[in-house]
Design a protein around this motif. Sequence first.
Motif, PDB file in Angstrom:
ATOM      1  N   SER A   1      -6.932  14.787 -11.409  1.00 57.81           N
ATOM      2  CA  SER A   1      -6.607  13.359 -11.367  1.00 57.81           C
ATOM      3  C   SER A   1      -7.126  12.664 -10.113  1.00 57.81           C
ATOM      4  O   SER A   1      -7.637  11.541 -10.193  1.00 57.81           O
ATOM      5  CB  SER A   1      -5.092  13.162 -11.491  1.00 57.81           C
TER       6      SER A   1
ATOM      7  N   ILE B   1      -4.083   9.793  -7.829  1.00 64.05           N
ATOM      8  CA  ILE B   1      -5.342   9.435  -8.492  1.00 64.05           C
ATOM      9  C   ILE B   1      -6.414   9.034  -7.477  1.00 64.05           C
ATOM     10  O   ILE B   1      -7.390   8.364  -7.822  1.00 64.05           O
ATOM     11  CB  ILE B   1      -5.143   8.324  -9.544  1.00 64.05           C
TER      12      ILE B   1
ATOM     13  N   ASP C   1      -2.940  17.024 -12.998  1.00 64.41           N
ATOM     14  CA  ASP C   1      -2.585  15.921 -12.108  1.00 64.41           C
ATOM     15  C   ASP C   1      -2.284  16.531 -10.747  1.00 64.41           C
ATOM     16  O   ASP C   1      -1.189  17.063 -10.520  1.00 64.41           O
ATOM     17  CB  ASP C   1      -1.358  15.173 -12.635  1.00 64.41           C
TER      18      ASP C   1
END
Length: 208
Positions: A136, A54, A112
């Motif tokens: 992400s 992230i 992601d």
Amino acid sequence: MPEPPRAVLFDFGGVIAEEGFHQGLRALAARNGLDETRVLQACHDAIYGSGFIIGRGGEADFWRALRAHISFRESDDEVRADVLARFRLRPHMLQLVHDLRARNIRCALLSDQIDWLDRLDARDHFFREFDRLYISYRLGKGKADASLFDDVVADLGVHPREALLVDDNAGNIERAVSRGLIAWLFTDEDACLARLAPLFSGQREISV
């Protein structure tokens, strides 16, 4: 689904492209005589625990965390290169994206992924195929957080029931459905293309 979706959200690894990360990690395990399941779990723990997925941690943090869990002889650069080489685009899936957009259905990449995705785009030039990119490491949030789906549909300006997620992770499917989206578990290209075929045949309904 009573009407065709206004937006389709595609995962990258395992849907738009081969899942290079998992393939590369399985190869790493085989070369080093390690248990495959242990290697996959160690990578999952490292990439999330370091915050790399992230964008809150760097690549060096990820490698340190991974090597704290497992030992392997290859350099970081060698493992990265092997993983990236295994991400191979699926031409039929990209053609599907093109065809959907030609019918005014918005298509987004919802993945992601770490910043290696930029390297893959520099090699294969697939970002331009999508109306939106939700990655992400750029967003600071991944699909493990169900509120991401709220953010995405709001940004696209569609109702959750007007958005379809195509993903190969059952957990992501469950979280998307919990936020009101339509979500299909991707198993293979043929099944996905067949399921979306009514969008190109003039039918008003496609099965959920």
